[in-house]
Structures are given as C-alpha cells and as structure tokens.
Design an enzyme around this catalytic site. Sequence first.
Site, PDB file in Angstrom:
ATOM      1  N   GLY A  89      -7.600   7.615   6.671  1.00  0.00           N
ATOM      2  CA  GLY A  89      -7.664   6.371   7.458  1.00  0.00           C
ATOM      3  C   GLY A  89      -6.726   6.302   8.640  1.00  0.00           C
TER       4      GLY A  89
ATOM      5  N   ASP B  28      -1.757  -2.545   1.360  1.00  0.00           N
ATOM      6  CA  ASP B  28      -2.451  -3.609   0.637  1.00  0.00           C
ATOM      7  C   ASP B  28      -1.540  -4.055  -0.518  1.00  0.00           C
ATOM      8  OD1 ASP B  28      -4.313  -4.838  -1.245  1.00  0.00           O
ATOM      9  OD2 ASP B  28      -5.954  -3.968  -0.125  1.00  0.00           O
ATOM     10  N   THR B  29      -1.750  -3.527  -1.717  1.00  0.00           N
ATOM     11  CA  THR B  29      -0.863  -3.900  -2.830  1.00  0.00           C
ATOM     12  C   THR B  29       0.544  -3.308  -2.651  1.00  0.00           C
ATOM     13  OG1 THR B  29      -1.476  -1.945  -4.105  1.00  0.00           O
ATOM     14  CG2 THR B  29      -2.789  -3.937  -4.452  1.00  0.00           C
TER      15      THR B  29
ATOM     16  N   ARG C  91     -15.561   4.960  10.594  1.00  0.00           N
ATOM     17  CA  ARG C  91     -14.207   5.323  11.050  1.00  0.00           C
ATOM     18  C   ARG C  91     -14.147   5.508  12.560  1.00  0.00           C
ATOM     19  NH1 ARG C  91     -11.221   6.743   6.400  1.00  0.00           N
ATOM     20  NH2 ARG C  91     -12.364   7.906   4.830  1.00  0.00           N
TER      21      ARG C  91
ATOM     22  N   ASP D  71     -12.692   2.961   6.723  1.00  0.00           N
ATOM     23  CA  ASP D  71     -14.090   3.239   6.363  1.00  0.00           C
ATOM     24  C   ASP D  71     -14.640   2.309   5.296  1.00  0.00           C
ATOM     25  OD1 ASP D  71     -12.409   4.377   4.265  1.00  0.00           O
ATOM     26  OD2 ASP D  71     -14.266   5.224   3.488  1.00  0.00           O
TER      27      ASP D  71
ATOM     28  N   ASP E 121      -2.779   3.582   7.580  1.00  0.00           N
ATOM     29  CA  ASP E 121      -3.726   2.658   8.202  1.00  0.00           C
ATOM     30  C   ASP E 121      -3.451   1.231   7.753  1.00  0.00           C
ATOM     31  OD1 ASP E 121      -4.520   3.214   5.568  1.00  0.00           O
ATOM     32  OD2 ASP E 121      -6.632   3.532   6.051  1.00  0.00           O
TER      33      ASP E 121
HETATM   34  P1  XMP Z   1      -2.461  -0.080  -1.672  1.00  0.00           P
HETATM   35  O1  XMP Z   1      -3.145  -1.173  -2.460  1.00  0.00           O
HETATM   36  O2  XMP Z   1      -1.934   0.989  -2.567  1.00  0.00           O
HETATM   37  O3  XMP Z   1      -3.677   0.566  -0.910  1.00  0.00           O
HETATM   38  O4  XMP Z   1      -1.441  -0.637  -0.709  1.00  0.00           O
HETATM   39  C1  XMP Z   1      -3.694   0.985   0.352  1.00  0.00           C
HETATM   40  C2  XMP Z   1      -5.004   1.715   0.549  1.00  0.00           C
HETATM   41  O5  XMP Z   1      -6.123   0.872   0.208  1.00  0.00           O
HETATM   42  C3  XMP Z   1      -7.193   1.071   1.084  1.00  0.00           C
HETATM   43  N1  XMP Z   1      -7.583  -0.227   1.695  1.00  0.00           N
HETATM   44  C4  XMP Z   1      -8.537  -0.416   2.626  1.00  0.00           C
HETATM   45  N2  XMP Z   1      -9.364   0.455   3.255  1.00  0.00           N
HETATM   46  N3  XMP Z   1     -10.333  -1.333   4.468  1.00  0.00           N
HETATM   47  C5  XMP Z   1     -10.254  -0.026   4.167  1.00  0.00           C
HETATM   48  O6  XMP Z   1     -10.996   0.754   4.761  1.00  0.00           O
HETATM   49  C6  XMP Z   1      -9.549  -2.259   3.874  1.00  0.00           C
HETATM   50  O7  XMP Z   1      -9.649  -3.459   4.190  1.00  0.00           O
HETATM   51  C7  XMP Z   1      -8.599  -1.775   2.898  1.00  0.00           C
HETATM   52  N4  XMP Z   1      -7.670  -2.413   2.128  1.00  0.00           N
HETATM   53  C8  XMP Z   1      -7.067  -1.419   1.400  1.00  0.00           C
HETATM   54  C9  XMP Z   1      -6.704   2.062   2.104  1.00  0.00           C
HETATM   55  O8  XMP Z   1      -7.191   3.331   1.735  1.00  0.00           O
HETATM   56  C10 XMP Z   1      -5.199   2.049   1.998  1.00  0.00           C
HETATM   57  O9  XMP Z   1      -4.594   3.284   2.342  1.00  0.00           O
HETATM   58 MG    MG Z   2     -11.038   4.133   2.483  1.00  0.00          MG
END
Ligand code: XMP
Ligand code: MG
Length: 206
Positions: free
Chosen positions: A47, A106-107, A168, A162, A103
């Site tokens: 990403g 998230d968590t 992408r 993606d 990229d």
């Molecule tokens: P965590 O939860 O470990 O995850 O912080 C981060 C990874 O989750 C994927 N991710 C996304 N990918 N659109 C995406 O294409 C989104 O809105 C999204 N939210 C989370 C991503 O792979 C990232 O590295």
């Molecule tokens: Mg992905």
Amino acid sequence: MVARSGVFEVIVDASTLEERVRRLASSIEAGRSGAETPLVAVGILKGSTLFLADLLRRMHGDVRVDFMSISPYASAPDHPGKVRILKDLDTDVAGKDLLIVEDIVDTGLTLSYLRKTLGSRGPRSVSTVALLDKRVRRIVPVPVEYVGFEIADVFVVGYGLDFQGRYRNLRQLLEVRDVARLAADPLLPAGSFLDDNLRRGVSFGP
Ligand code: XMP
Ligand code: MG
C-alpha cells in the site's frame, strides 16, 4: 449500464496529495537537520508504494530504501496484531535512522509490531510517516511522528490502497461509500468508474 455513482467519492484529490506529501518531506527533513547518519525509508508493501515514491522524490541527502512485506496470522485470531514477515529487509539497519513508511494506521497493531521488531535491530532511531491515520480505530497506542491526513472510520482506496488488489493506481484517494455493493460486484470495472469521474470533471491525469 448499471449506475455506479455513489459507490466511490473522492476524498483527497491529486493536487492536494502532492502538496501534502511535499510538506511531509520538508517536515521529515527539518526533523533530521544536522543528522549525519543515512536515513533508511522502510516501505511497507504494497500500500505504501505510490506514497513512498512521491515522498522520496522530495527528499535530499543520503536517503536509502528498503521494503518489508507482512501479513496477519489468519490462523491466530486470538492474537490480533501477530503478523508474519513475508519479505524482510535486505539492509542491516544497525546505527541507521529508520523511517517506516505506511499507507494507513488503523488499529495500530501492525505498526506497533513493526516498531518493536525494527527497534530490536539496533537502529539509531525509528520514526513513522503514515499517509493516513484512522485514529478513531486505534486499539494500541503507537507513535506516528508524521501524518498526512487524519480520516474517519471509512474504507479508502487509491494512491496505493486497494480493495481486493484493485484501485491502487488511482491518483486520488477515494472513500468506498458502499463497500457491500463493491464486494457484491468485485468485477466493478475501474474503467467505468473513471469515466464517471471524468464526466464529473475529476482529472485522472494524462
Ligand atoms: P492496523 O489495524 O494493524 O492495520 O493498523 C493497518 C493495515 O490495515 C489495512 N487498512 C486499509 N487498507 N483501505 C485499505 O486499502 C483502508 O481503508 C484500510 N484500513 C486499514 C492496511 O493494509 C494497513 O496497512
Ligand atoms: Mg490492502
């Protein structure tokens, strides 16, 4: 033809992305002023690739690049955040300044694993730049020194991100407003989406 409007919405256009990436590069360089050690940008596949390339173009001095690819352990649902390294760095990072290029955070589970793993290899420093930060979703607190945009809890694609491997290559960041519809129609052609946007005057470049 099935109407596609309503599935995607542009949330950050290409020129806004370009400007933000330029400013991020300046901030990172300002944060390193006087540093004589090389900077190793660690791109997290896949990403981060477009973001990483644009960021690197804006940076000066001794900047090197390496990549890591990781995957969550599907077989360990009781251990969220446990990840498997699919491709490790080629570089010995001892004594170097590392910049993890993500990229999206998230968590925070992936990034906290990466910081721990890379931090154990003796670098001089570890910092992170993330294009996007879904801070409302954070489970583990983790430092993100440089953030492009903080976004709400929405699913985004484009500019490296993606959905099932697609989208992408778009130059904008798009919110997927109707994930269920996209999931039900995985062959939703990017082409018809692009045409839609071109009709609405959104530029996808030459
Ligand atoms: P965590 O939860 O470990 O995850 O912080 C981060 C990874 O989750 C994927 N991710 C996304 N990918 N659109 C995406 O294409 C989104 O809105 C999204 N939210 C989370 C991503 O792979 C990232 O590295
Ligand atoms: Mg992905």
